[in-house]
Design a protein around this motif. Structure first.
Motif, PDB file in Angstrom:
ATOM      1  N   LEU A   1       1.004  -0.925  -0.047  1.00 26.99           N
ATOM      2  CA  LEU A   1       0.300  -0.019   0.344  1.00 26.99           C
ATOM      3  C   LEU A   1       0.215   1.524  -0.237  1.00 26.99           C
ATOM      4  O   LEU A   1       0.666   2.243  -0.733  1.00 26.99           O
ATOM      5  N   LEU A   2       2.209   0.875   0.836  1.00 25.76           N
ATOM      6  CA  LEU A   2       2.508   2.288   0.829  1.00 25.76           C
ATOM      7  C   LEU A   2       3.533   2.432  -0.346  1.00 25.76           C
ATOM      8  O   LEU A   2       3.429   3.516  -0.819  1.00 25.76           O
ATOM      9  N   LYS A   3       3.683   1.744  -1.382  1.00 28.88           N
ATOM     10  CA  LYS A   3       4.530   1.984  -2.836  1.00 28.88           C
ATOM     11  C   LYS A   3       3.270   2.619  -3.970  1.00 28.88           C
ATOM     12  O   LYS A   3       3.861   3.239  -4.112  1.00 28.88           O
ATOM     13  N   THR A   4       1.718   2.310  -3.497  1.00 25.70           N
ATOM     14  CA  THR A   4       1.126   2.145  -4.434  1.00 25.70           C
ATOM     15  C   THR A   4       0.340   3.589  -4.147  1.00 25.70           C
ATOM     16  O   THR A   4       0.295   3.920  -4.825  1.00 25.70           O
ATOM     17  N   ALA A   5       0.351   4.023  -2.600  1.00 21.19           N
ATOM     18  CA  ALA A   5       0.457   5.425  -2.502  1.00 21.19           C
ATOM     19  C   ALA A   5       1.202   6.257  -2.694  1.00 21.19           C
ATOM     20  O   ALA A   5       1.042   7.462  -2.015  1.00 21.19           O
ATOM     21  N   ALA A   6       2.290   6.374  -2.908  1.00 23.36           N
ATOM     22  CA  ALA A   6       3.676   6.635  -3.475  1.00 23.36           C
ATOM     23  C   ALA A   6       3.489   8.177  -3.341  1.00 23.36           C
ATOM     24  O   ALA A   6       3.430   9.195  -2.900  1.00 23.36           O
ATOM     25  N   ASN A   7       2.711   8.530  -4.427  1.00 21.21           N
ATOM     26  CA  ASN A   7       2.221  10.369  -4.672  1.00 21.21           C
ATOM     27  C   ASN A   7       1.420  10.707  -3.607  1.00 21.21           C
ATOM     28  O   ASN A   7       0.573  11.250  -4.101  1.00 21.21           O
ATOM     29  N   ASP A   8       0.712   9.869  -3.039  1.00 22.18           N
ATOM     30  CA  ASP A   8      -0.591  10.136  -2.243  1.00 22.18           C
ATOM     31  C   ASP A   8      -0.071  10.701  -0.904  1.00 22.18           C
ATOM     32  O   ASP A   8       0.075   9.167   0.402  1.00 22.18           O
ATOM     33  N   LYS A   9       0.007  11.574  -0.852  1.00 23.32           N
ATOM     34  CA  LYS A   9       0.882  11.628   1.104  1.00 23.32           C
ATOM     35  C   LYS A   9      -0.269  11.247   2.279  1.00 23.32           C
ATOM     36  O   LYS A   9       0.266  11.301   3.422  1.00 23.32           O
ATOM     37  N   VAL A  10      -1.611  11.917   1.783  1.00 26.42           N
ATOM     38  CA  VAL A  10      -2.952  11.118   3.152  1.00 26.42           C
ATOM     39  C   VAL A  10      -2.749  10.148   2.672  1.00 26.42           C
ATOM     40  O   VAL A  10      -2.753   9.942   4.268  1.00 26.42           O
ATOM     41  N   LEU A  11      -3.009   9.055   2.238  1.00 28.64           N
ATOM     42  CA  LEU A  11      -3.321   7.626   2.362  1.00 28.64           C
ATOM     43  C   LEU A  11      -1.171   7.688   3.130  1.00 28.64           C
ATOM     44  O   LEU A  11      -1.773   6.345   3.536  1.00 28.64           O
TER      45      LEU A  11
END
Length: 602
Positions: free
Chosen positions: A434-444
């Motif tokens: 999840l952290l890798k897929t949300a790399a550009n999503d600072k909130v997530l």
């Protein structure tokens, strides 16, 4: 992301299919199996009772195989009504049939008690001959355990009486709590979005809601029920603790802790090291909630500890069941394709019950039936907390899948520290994905890091605090009875020490202990979540360091089940030493590093 096959399309939380066990309570196979079990046990007893000392190693091996067959079928017969009852604790037919089955299986167990007792009475030379025999090599750990428990066994007649009394004694009180809690109704809570919630699982999910008033109301709705029945739950807990005290005295244990540590294959020095190691770093727990308080601009109450860090405009989106399942399978596939395919089987074949409904047992679990497979139960509420719970229980299911491939019944039950490793490891795999897929999503990303921190704080500090309560309970039980007020006071004092000035304890928190099923079901279980988390973090660090080369040893660790000493298994297969204080420091250091990362972003 893994796309589910056509047969696995799960648009909403599914209900399990128990037909692999039986078609229903009127299935003639169920009655036949129950009768066959009683006949097999009686025949085994008639053939071997009083003759175990005369048996050659090969004959002992044959006996153990026969006992495994009986135990496996007993598992089928027990699992069906137990799972039906867990899915709906208001189901009177399930409850009545479960009572009937438990009584019948107790008779079966009593018929077979003699075998282990006669093995334990063998002289040292004869027993050593069995342990050294190639014919019994598969059962070497089982025989070692018999030897370890030898000083604490009672006569056959007394063991039979203990088993029989349990139906209307300790086990009956455990069941009483489950039935009573399942029948409770909670004060409805309506969110600003207009959703009204009445079930315990959904009320607990509201503790993650951005609205402080919603969190407070949901917290009170559940604790008010605990308050109303505080006297009953205190009476039940005292009765159970006194029964453990009596049993410990009868068997020559120094206390309930000694009894459970020996049963769980954990040395007391390891237990004390875990309790002291975590107890020395409550500052990590307090530091996190001081940071959270500063970021949110408000004092953190106990009902706010899971409040989102993000503002109302930055909330993480819900995760529906289909998306959650696909995300989990993708994360597992990146670790190992075969591992993921076996996880997918759970959804294809409906071995998961994730639907929220009235009367469903609270919490989540994995129920394994040797010779079949595992069933997973949770209440999925379309959020990341539910997704991580699904990952956790799937870890148990996959662990037992590997055990089932390699081990016979007597080697199929892993010691408790090993039993929780795969579940926590699964959560770490999911988190990294999840952290890798949300790399550009600072909130997530922030939400995931803080969720991991809160999960770690729960595993390292809350779970060990529960065991601190149990230390107090069973030490007090050794002196005499206690009441609800004493438990309430102990629980609050332990939490004041844990929270310091970082978290405001609400008065209703004193009743919260009654929600913790494990202190009723099995004493000193919760510190093992702490121990397993420590070991899982060490395993995961090894995986990050060595990559795919780590996987074969890890799978061997899972497949070992209960066939060997858990400390030895960890050292042999994944090079992790739970007896090394550095392993505990490593887990605490990991949390401290996450705190440093978080603080750097504030």
């Amino acid at each position: 992301m893994v796309q589910l096959s056509a047969t696995t399309q799960v648009e909403s939380p599914q209900e399990w299919d128990l037909s692999d066990l039986y078609q229903g309570f009127d299935d003639p196979q169920l009655a036949q199996d129950l009768q066959a079990l009683q006949q097999s046990a009686a025949q085994f007893r008639e053939h071997y009772r009083g003759k175990v000392a005369e048996l050659k190693p090969e004959a002992v091996a044959s006996c153990l195989q026969q006992l495994e067959t009986i135990a496996e079928k007993s598992g089928y017969v027990y699992a069906f009504p137990s799972l039906v009852f867990s899915a709906d604790t208001r189901n009177t037919e399930a409850k009545q049939f479960l009572d009937k089955v438990m009584e019948a299986l107790t008779i079966v167990e009593n018929q077979l008690l003699f075998f282990d007792l006669e093995l334990q009475k063998l002289d040292a030379e004869k027993f050593a001959e069995l342990q050294a025999s190639p014919a019994l090599q598969t059962y070497s750990h089982y025989l070692d355990r018999i030897a370890e428990l030898r000083p604490h066994k009672l006569s056959e007649e007394v063991e039979q009486t203990r088993n029989q009394d349990s139906l209307t004694g300790r086990q009956a009180f455990v069941q009483l709590r489950s039935v009573h809690l399942g029948e409770r109704e909670y004060e409805p809570v309506t969110t600003p979005e207009g959703k009204t919630v009445t079930e315990e699982a959904e009320l607990s999910a509201l503790l993650f809601h951005p609205d402080a008033d919603v969190r407070y109301d949901a917290y009170l709705s559940v604790r008010d029920v605990m308050h109303e029945h505080n006297s009953l739950y205190g009476f039940i807990l005292n009765t159970i603790a006194q029964d453990h005290r009596i049993e410990s005295q009868m068997r020559g244990y120094t206390g309930t802790l000694h009894k459970q540590l020996l049963a769980d294959e954990v040395s007391e020095p390891v237990f004390r090291a875990i309790m002291e190691g975590t107890g020395s770093r409550f500052d990590l727990f307090q530091r996190y909630y001081q940071l959270k308080s500063k970021a949110l601009g408000q004092k953190i109450r106990i009902c706010d500890i899971y409040a989102p860090w993000t503002s109302g405009d930055e909330l993480t989106p819900p995760v529906n069941y289909k998306a959650g399942v696909e995300t989990l399978l993708t994360a597992l596939e990146k670790f190992d394709v075969n591992y993921a395919r076996r996880a997918e089987e759970f959804f294809i074949k409906n071995w998961v019950d994730a639907k929220v409904r009235p009367g469903k047992r609270g919490g989540a679990f994995c129920s394994y039936t040797h010779g079949k497979h595992s069933y997973l139960m949770l209440s999925y509420t379309d959020d990341y907390n539910s997704l991580f719970t699904l990952a956790h229980e799937m870890g148990h299911g996959l662990h037992f899948a590997w055990i089932g491939d390699r081990q016979s019944y007597f080697n199929s039950n892993p010691p408790m520290v090993l039993a929780e490793i795969a579940s926590t490891f699964n959560e770490l795999l999911l988190l990294d994905h999840l952290l890798k897929t949300a790399a550009n999503d600072k909130v997530l990303t922030k939400s995931l890091i803080t969720r991991q921190l809160e999960d770690q704080l729960n595993l390292l500090f809350r779970q060990s605090t529960i065991s601190r309560l149990e230390l107090a309970i069973h030490e007090r039980a050794a002196e005499g009875s206690f009441d609800r007020k004493w438990v309430n006071a102990q629980w609050m004092e332990l939490y004041r020490t844990l929270c310091g000035d970082a978290v405001e304890l609400l008065p209703e928190h004193q009743y919260d202990w009654a929600r913790i099923g494990h202190i009723f079901f099995k004493p000193f279980y919760c510190y093992q979540y702490t121990a397993s988390n420590i070991v899982s973090l060490a395993c995961y660090q090894k995986y990050l360091q060595t990559g795919k080369d780590f996987i074969p040893g890890y799978m061997e660790l899972l497949a070992a089940g209960g066939s060997m000493n858990q400390v030895e298994a960890l050292r042999r297969y994944v090079d992790v030493d739970i007896e090394d204080p550095a392993t505990i420091r490593g887990a605490l250091g990991y949390v401290e590093s996450l705190l440093d990362q978080l603080q750097a972003t504030l």
